[in-house]
Scaffold this motif. Structure first.
Motif, mmCIF file in Angstrom:
data_model
loop_
_atom_site.group_PDB
_atom_site.id
_atom_site.type_symbol
_atom_site.label_atom_id
_atom_site.label_comp_id
_atom_site.label_asym_id
_atom_site.label_seq_id
_atom_site.Cartn_x
_atom_site.Cartn_y
_atom_site.Cartn_z
ATOM 1 N N ALA A 162 0.825 -1.216 0.000
ATOM 2 C CA ALA A 162 0.000 0.000 0.000
ATOM 3 C C ALA A 162 0.857 1.262 0.000
ATOM 4 C CB ALA A 162 -0.940 -0.005 1.207
ATOM 5 N N SER A 165 3.610 3.655 -3.695
ATOM 6 C CA SER A 165 3.685 4.906 -4.481
ATOM 7 C C SER A 165 4.541 5.948 -3.780
ATOM 8 C CB SER A 165 2.314 5.536 -4.726
ATOM 9 O OG SER A 165 1.275 4.677 -4.484
ATOM 10 N N VAL A 191 2.392 -11.492 -7.448
ATOM 11 C CA VAL A 191 1.329 -10.491 -7.447
ATOM 12 C C VAL A 191 1.819 -9.223 -6.721
ATOM 13 C CG1 VAL A 191 0.125 -11.160 -5.299
ATOM 14 C CG2 VAL A 191 -1.192 -10.348 -7.259
ATOM 15 N N GLU B 135 -7.692 -4.960 1.561
ATOM 16 C CA GLU B 135 -7.645 -5.266 2.994
ATOM 17 C C GLU B 135 -7.121 -4.103 3.834
ATOM 18 O OE1 GLU B 135 -5.058 -8.630 3.592
ATOM 19 O OE2 GLU B 135 -3.290 -7.585 2.835
ATOM 20 N N ARG B 137 -3.596 -2.834 4.485
ATOM 21 C CA ARG B 137 -2.474 -3.007 5.388
ATOM 22 C C ARG B 137 -2.034 -1.644 5.906
ATOM 23 N NH1 ARG B 137 0.011 -6.208 8.319
ATOM 24 N NH2 ARG B 137 2.099 -6.025 7.459
ATOM 25 N N PRO B 138 -1.501 -1.552 7.131
ATOM 26 C CA PRO B 138 -1.205 -2.683 8.009
ATOM 27 C C PRO B 138 -2.343 -3.082 8.952
ATOM 28 C CG PRO B 138 -0.252 -0.694 8.919
ATOM 29 C CD PRO B 138 -0.919 -0.290 7.636
ATOM 30 N N PHE B 140 -5.640 -3.672 8.367
ATOM 31 C CA PHE B 140 -6.699 -4.533 7.824
ATOM 32 C C PHE B 140 -8.112 -3.977 8.010
ATOM 33 C CE2 PHE B 140 -3.268 -7.564 9.023
ATOM 34 C CZ PHE B 140 -3.013 -8.108 7.779
ATOM 35 N N LEU B 158 -12.752 -9.570 -0.839
ATOM 36 C CA LEU B 158 -11.611 -8.920 -0.198
ATOM 37 C C LEU B 158 -10.320 -9.318 -0.909
ATOM 38 C CD1 LEU B 158 -11.109 -7.546 3.010
ATOM 39 C CD2 LEU B 158 -9.481 -9.411 2.741
ATOM 40 N N THR B 160 -5.826 -8.304 -1.355
ATOM 41 C CA THR B 160 -4.680 -7.569 -0.807
ATOM 42 C C THR B 160 -4.412 -6.369 -1.719
ATOM 43 O OG1 THR B 160 -3.079 -8.788 -2.140
ATOM 44 C CG2 THR B 160 -3.633 -9.725 0.007
ATOM 45 N N GLU B 161 -3.694 -5.381 -1.212
ATOM 46 C CA GLU B 161 -3.307 -4.250 -2.070
ATOM 47 C C GLU B 161 -2.471 -4.747 -3.254
ATOM 48 O OE1 GLU B 161 -5.205 -2.759 0.830
ATOM 49 O OE2 GLU B 161 -3.237 -3.280 1.601
ATOM 50 N N ALA B 162 -1.654 -5.783 -3.020
ATOM 51 C CA ALA B 162 -0.792 -6.309 -4.085
ATOM 52 C C ALA B 162 -1.611 -6.804 -5.277
ATOM 53 C CB ALA B 162 0.091 -7.436 -3.546
ATOM 54 N N MET B 163 -2.848 -7.248 -5.019
ATOM 55 C CA MET B 163 -3.692 -7.802 -6.079
ATOM 56 C C MET B 163 -4.496 -6.732 -6.819
ATOM 57 S SD MET B 163 -5.064 -11.009 -3.771
ATOM 58 C CE MET B 163 -6.335 -11.660 -4.864
ATOM 59 N N SER B 165 -4.126 -4.353 -9.104
ATOM 60 C CA SER B 165 -4.135 -4.157 -10.572
ATOM 61 C C SER B 165 -4.990 -5.199 -11.268
ATOM 62 C CB SER B 165 -2.739 -4.228 -11.188
ATOM 63 O OG SER B 165 -1.729 -4.117 -10.268
ATOM 64 N N GLY B 166 -4.830 -6.451 -10.866
ATOM 65 C CA GLY B 166 -5.547 -7.545 -11.512
ATOM 66 C C GLY B 166 -7.054 -7.392 -11.420
ATOM 67 N N TYR B 167 -7.534 -6.775 -10.345
ATOM 68 C CA TYR B 167 -8.976 -6.570 -10.193
ATOM 69 C C TYR B 167 -9.420 -5.245 -10.800
ATOM 70 C CZ TYR B 167 -9.432 -10.780 -7.507
ATOM 71 O OH TYR B 167 -9.452 -12.096 -7.148
ATOM 72 N N VAL B 191 -3.190 5.295 3.193
ATOM 73 C CA VAL B 191 -2.102 4.846 2.331
ATOM 74 C C VAL B 191 -2.582 3.673 1.452
ATOM 75 C CG1 VAL B 191 -1.006 3.139 3.891
ATOM 76 C CG2 VAL B 191 0.414 4.541 2.381
ATOM 77 N N GLY B 192 -2.231 3.729 0.187
ATOM 78 C CA GLY B 192 -2.743 2.757 -0.785
ATOM 79 C C GLY B 192 -3.678 3.438 -1.777
ATOM 80 N N GLU B 195 -1.880 4.795 -4.987
ATOM 81 C CA GLU B 195 -1.614 3.671 -5.887
ATOM 82 C C GLU B 195 -2.874 3.322 -6.693
ATOM 83 O OE1 GLU B 195 0.724 0.628 -4.000
ATOM 84 O OE2 GLU B 195 -1.105 -0.518 -3.722
#
Lengths: 269, 269
Positions: A162, A165, A191, B135, B137-138, B140, B158, B160-163, B165-167, B191-192, B195
């Motif tokens: 998160a 950026s 991912v 979710e 982070r940190p 949740f 739900l 993760t932030e890492a996922m 782009s794919g969604y 934060v997030g 991004e």
């Protein structure tokens, strides 16, 4: 071949954190320790080929090791060669990375890539580095990367995805490993990598991928591997859907350069 | 005023998950329950003003409540008005959101915003929705959002932030709340969010921010609030730096529209 009592082998097979280059290192250590027990080693080869045979580097390693088992001298020579070849491979990749990284001080990475680690380790001997590592949800393997780098006395900072950026805007580049490089030169990686590629593009930073030749699988399409949703949220309310996607595809147009051991494979920019 | 024995008040003050609108709802519930104890309520007002006085909506609420305490009838009327005003505020924000969201089915959000929840709740009565929640982070707090939405029988997933782009590539828009809107109409949020704004821009999706008027702080600059690094990694090796930044600034150029209760405040696109 699903029954095997050796815990250290099971650990390798169930390791969802390490890349295939890292796994091969662990497999090599296993056989170094156990090769004198021929039957055990033969069983281990079958077991590993069954579970990890999709990784070309592991498949080749097992294929070449198999006929040597039982001949101590030849097997020891094989291990020695493996080490020499590994070192030389990482040296070559590093030499090809150097023109890209020579002016880079703040480097952002994600997940746990042996190749990225070997590049940064070598680079840290010749210039001062500040490495920012994404924790890599859901399994936090970025923590392992951070530990490995800190052990080499490299300045390292761990962030959440998160926060990427806010840090990327002040970084010099992104450098990640690859799970595989597809036939069209798109990369597949942990991912979170696509998000970093898009952010790097937006903030005008180079996005580098480091890949040893075993990552060139020649595959046309990437098939998603889904893992247990427990890793994201243990026991969520039943109406909440959770999918745990481990990897994602990064289109080649977002990759500044794929750094490998061969000069020819690099994009000419 | 740092000593207060009331656990429910301490919980509100130490709540790092809820937005200020959500916090005000909790504060209102607290006084509804306790207003008959005049001394307790007066102490609570001082305590809350000291710790949460930087939120204009909370400051105003406490300021207006204070002279009424002890007069049951007036205080009860104040609470009733508060509820009516809240409902009307969310109705107004929703009505202004409707032109943006009327064709949107897949909506991605992050963190836990009362305003976003109220919009989605109302929207779900008139169209089928699929909400994807990061979710966050940190801490949740996206899980809380997912729970709240699932309780309203809204389809919720739900990630993760890492996922993200794919969604996001398959979503119709991003909708987040705001911690504050600065004088230059940049938004500050969990934060997030930056991004997500960059990803939305890259994938050609609208990025909406919903903000009630209390979020317009008139501030020129955003000052980062840093929280304990333990929330990111408990007991990391000592050489690994960790900074826990809670909020980040999203430049106005990445925001398709700030949705508020007043039509005039919306950007004309």
């Amino acid at each position: 071949m699903n029954f095997i009592s050796d815990e250290s082998l099971k650990k390798i097979v169930n390791d969802k954190i390490s890349g295939s280059t890292e796994l091969l290192g662990l497999i090599n250590l296993y056989f170094r320790k156990n090769f004198r027990d021929r039957q055990k080693s033969k069983d281990a080869i079958k077991y590993l080929a069954h579970h990890l045979g999709t990784f070309p580097n592991i498949q080749n390693y097992l294929h070449d090791l198999s006929p040597l088992l039982g001949t101590t001298k030849l097997t020891e020579k094989y291990f020695k060669n493996f080490d020499l070849k590994s070192e030389k491979l990482f040296d070559n990749i590093f030499n090809n990375a150097l023109p890209c990284l020579t002016d880079k001080k703040f480097i952002l990475t994600i997940s746990n890539s042996r190749t990225v680690f070997e590049i940064i380790k070598r680079l840290s001997k010749i210039q001062n580095l500040y490495i920012i590592v994404c924790e890599s949800r859901p399994k936090f393997e970025g923590r392992q990367t951070a530990k490995n780098l800190a052990r080499e006395n490299i300045n390292v900072r761990l962030i959440t995805e998160a926060m990427a950026s806010g840090y990327l805007v002040n970084c010099d580049c992104v450098l990640t490993g690859a799970d595989q490089i597809l036939k069209n030169n798109n990369a597949v990686n942990k991912v979170g990598s696509l998000e970093l590629a898009v952010l790097a593009h937006y903030f005008g930073k180079p996005f580098y991928i480091a890949a040893d030749p075993s990552k060139y699988t020649g595959r046309i399409r990437f098939t998603q591997r889904k893992e247990s949703s427990d890793q994201i949220w243990k026991n969520p309310p039943k109406d909440i859907l959770i999918e745990n996607k481990y990897f994602e595809e990064i289109p080649n147009k977002l990759i500044t350069r794929i750094i490998t051991n061969k000069k020819a494979r690099q994009k000419n920019k």
